[in-house]
Design a protein around this motif. Structure first.
Motif, mmCIF file in Angstrom:
data_model
loop_
_atom_site.group_PDB
_atom_site.id
_atom_site.type_symbol
_atom_site.label_atom_id
_atom_site.label_comp_id
_atom_site.label_asym_id
_atom_site.label_seq_id
_atom_site.Cartn_x
_atom_site.Cartn_y
_atom_site.Cartn_z
ATOM 1 N N LEU A 8 11.047 -4.559 -4.749
ATOM 2 C CA LEU A 8 9.598 -4.402 -4.920
ATOM 3 C C LEU A 8 9.236 -2.949 -5.220
ATOM 4 C CD1 LEU A 8 8.345 -6.670 -1.988
ATOM 5 C CD2 LEU A 8 8.486 -7.240 -4.428
ATOM 6 N N LEU A 9 9.956 -2.011 -4.612
ATOM 7 C CA LEU A 9 9.703 -0.597 -4.887
ATOM 8 C C LEU A 9 10.059 -0.262 -6.329
ATOM 9 C CD1 LEU A 9 8.891 2.207 -3.804
ATOM 10 C CD2 LEU A 9 11.294 2.539 -3.178
ATOM 11 N N ALA A 10 11.182 -0.776 -6.815
ATOM 12 C CA ALA A 10 11.568 -0.546 -8.208
ATOM 13 C C ALA A 10 10.518 -1.133 -9.152
ATOM 14 C CB ALA A 10 12.938 -1.156 -8.481
ATOM 15 N N ALA A 11 10.008 -2.300 -8.828
ATOM 16 C CA ALA A 11 8.972 -2.925 -9.663
ATOM 17 C C ALA A 11 7.716 -2.068 -9.695
ATOM 18 C CB ALA A 11 8.650 -4.315 -9.121
ATOM 19 N N GLU A 12 7.349 -1.474 -8.573
ATOM 20 C CA GLU A 12 6.169 -0.612 -8.529
ATOM 21 C C GLU A 12 6.385 0.655 -9.354
ATOM 22 O OE1 GLU A 12 2.328 0.427 -7.779
ATOM 23 O OE2 GLU A 12 3.284 -1.469 -7.184
ATOM 24 N N PHE A 13 7.580 1.234 -9.266
ATOM 25 C CA PHE A 13 7.879 2.392 -10.113
ATOM 26 C C PHE A 13 7.760 2.031 -11.585
ATOM 27 C CE2 PHE A 13 9.925 4.804 -6.592
ATOM 28 C CZ PHE A 13 9.469 6.076 -6.919
ATOM 29 N N GLU A 72 0.828 -1.208 0.000
ATOM 30 C CA GLU A 72 0.000 0.000 0.000
ATOM 31 C C GLU A 72 0.865 1.262 0.000
ATOM 32 O OE1 GLU A 72 -2.103 -3.466 1.346
ATOM 33 O OE2 GLU A 72 -0.295 -2.526 2.173
ATOM 34 N N LEU A 73 1.912 1.264 0.837
ATOM 35 C CA LEU A 73 2.782 2.436 0.892
ATOM 36 C C LEU A 73 3.597 2.582 -0.388
ATOM 37 C CD1 LEU A 73 3.997 2.447 4.610
ATOM 38 C CD2 LEU A 73 2.721 4.257 3.432
ATOM 39 N N ARG A 74 4.064 1.464 -0.933
ATOM 40 C CA ARG A 74 4.804 1.546 -2.202
ATOM 41 C C ARG A 74 3.927 2.145 -3.292
ATOM 42 N NH1 ARG A 74 6.833 -3.580 -0.368
ATOM 43 N NH2 ARG A 74 5.284 -4.735 -1.594
#
Length: 471
Positions: free
Chosen positions: A224-229, A157-159
């Motif tokens: 996971l953050l890079a994937a969300e970006f 959710e935060l990502r």
């Protein structure tokens, strides 16, 4: 010297032989993605310190500008994620009343209700309009603004909320209003300015400069953050018909695999900006090179064979990052060491930097003087980096492939009072940067990155040494 170069070449050759072929990697063939890269940071505070403006950027020598910085934010009371400019005044509110500091010679008009962008952002927009090859990324975080990355990356959710905020602010260009000029900012004010996002998380799992809530989970959460970006940038790109860049500033040496899932996270990036500098700093035990091209057995960290540019490139290749994604970092600043010994012209001797000031731009006081300060202010060395001045003699270390300066009785106006002491300054020169250029072209790496462009000499000596990468 020969043995060291042979070892470095052998390591790089082995790594290149083992690396996954480029065709097997997820790479973008979009015309929006430069095939070769010379990128340099431009910091929002440059207009305050040196008085270096967007108009001063030698845009014919590079094709990507990374704007420092955007701030990842988190409100613990509300749980809200945010992503904002670090300095709204310098970024998009500062009015250029006259033509002298503008890209096109046209001053701002704060009385014009249709002008919503001022400051650096407006000048960067003008610079892009005049140079269609140029890409501009917003860099998020950095050493002092990575505070909330661990928290923001910790849950789906935060990502999602954080990435959405970054895209809203910098890609869609929705800037906060309510300042002065009263028409500055607003929805879409900076639309089209930024071509992508650069993640500068320093560093997952580490407290670094006061990061909140770091922990072992950061390493995977960063992926996971890079994937969300990548997911959200691609989704928005489908609505605009554009590929948005996603890159990251990643550490050198074995730290890269300690802090990041290097192979996995690199799949989401168009390229990796590798920070192959700060190998030795003022907290170390001896006066040593800020960056090394090849290993020097006398270096305090010589046991780590990746603790140099060639070793780091080999480490990246051996850990599954294709050559086409490796961008080699170079510093446009040096490391200054006071009260050194005199053996070996001070290099690799103990030092004492008491009295230096990290907030000073004066070359005799700053622990990390810029090349501009060394050449154009202090006159310690010529722009070619080969001839010393003001009592300094320039030397070349063939083992590390780096220059340095030594003055056995350098005068300093320190915070503790005036002092005359033996001084070593390790720095980058056109010759040492030229070695990186040859490495990049020989191994067909993606390109080079510099921190940061205002720190170059007035003659652009260092960025000139990188320009052949684009040829």
């Amino acid at each position: 010297m020969l043995r060291t170069r042979v070892l470095a070449t052998a390591a790089l050759g082995l790594a290149a032989a083992l690396v996954v072929p480029q065709s097997a990697q997820a790479t973008s063939s979009s015309p929006d993605v430069p095939k070769k890269v010379v990128t340099a940071y431009f910091a929002d505070w440059d207009v305050y310190g040196r008085g270096y403006y967007v108009k001063d950027i030698p845009v014919d020598k590079l094709n990507v500008i990374q704007y420092a910085f955007g701030v990842p934010g988190y409100d613990a009371a509300t749980g809200r994620a945010s992503c904002d400019p670090v300095d709204p005044w310098a970024d998009y509110q500062q009015v250029y009343w006259g033509p002298e500091n503008t890209v096109d010679g046209v001053p701002d008009d704060p009385s014009n209700p249709d002008q919503h962008l001022f400051g650096n952002f407006n000048q960067l927009r003008k610079l892009k309009a005049a140079n269609p090859h140029l890409k501009v990324e917003i860099s998020l975080g950095g050493w002092t603004k990575s505070t909330w990355f661990s928290t923001l990356a910790s849950t789906p959710e935060l990502r999602k909320a954080f990435v959405s905020s970054c895209i809203d602010t910098f890609i869609k260009g929705n800037l906060a209003g309510g300042g002065w000029p009263e028409n500055a900012g607003g929805d879409g004010a900076a639309a089209g300015l930024f071509d992508g996002i650069d993640i500068d998380w320093e560093y997952p799992t580490q407290v670094a400069d006061g990061n909140v809530n770091p922990g072992p989970a950061d390493r995977h959460n960063a992926t996971l953050l890079a994937a969300e970006f990548r997911k959200q940038l691609d989704a928005y790109g489908k609505t605009t018909g554009k590929h948005y860049l996603l890159t990251a500033a990643l550490p050198a040496a074995t730290s890269s695999t300690k802090y990041f899932e290097l192979k996995e996270i690199s799949k989401y990036f168009d390229w990796d900006n590798v920070m192959t500098y700060d190998f030795n700093v003022a907290s170390g035990p001896k006066a040593a090179h800020n960056t090394l091209f090849t290993p020097d057995p006398r270096d305090p960290n010589a046991k780590n064979l990746t603790w140099n540019t060639a070793g780091t490139v080999a480490h990246y290749l051996l850990n599954g990052v294709p050559a086409s994604k490796i961008v080699v970092g170079v510093p446009f600043y040096g490391q200054q060491y006071l009260r050194t010994g005199t053996a070996n012209h001070g290099l690799y001797t103990p030092f004492d930097n008491t009295g230096t000031d990290v907030n000073s731009l004066a070359p005799d006081v700053a622990p990390q003087p810029t090349y501009h300060a060394l050449v154009d202010v202090g006159g310690y060395v010529d722009a070619a980096g080969t001839t010393g001045g003001a009592g300094y003699t320039a030397y070349w270390n063939p083992l590390a492939g780096e220059p340095y300066l030594f003055n056995p009785a350098a005068s300093h106006e320190l915070t503790t009072g005036a002092a005359t002491v033996p001084t070593v300054i390790a720095f980058s020169s056109p010759r040492s940067i030229g070695e990186r250029t040859k490495l990049i072209k020989t191994l067909n790496l993606r390109g080079a990155m510099a921190w940061e462009i205002s720190q170059d000499s007035d003659s652009h000596a260092l960025i000139n040494a990188l320009a052949p990468v684009l040829q």
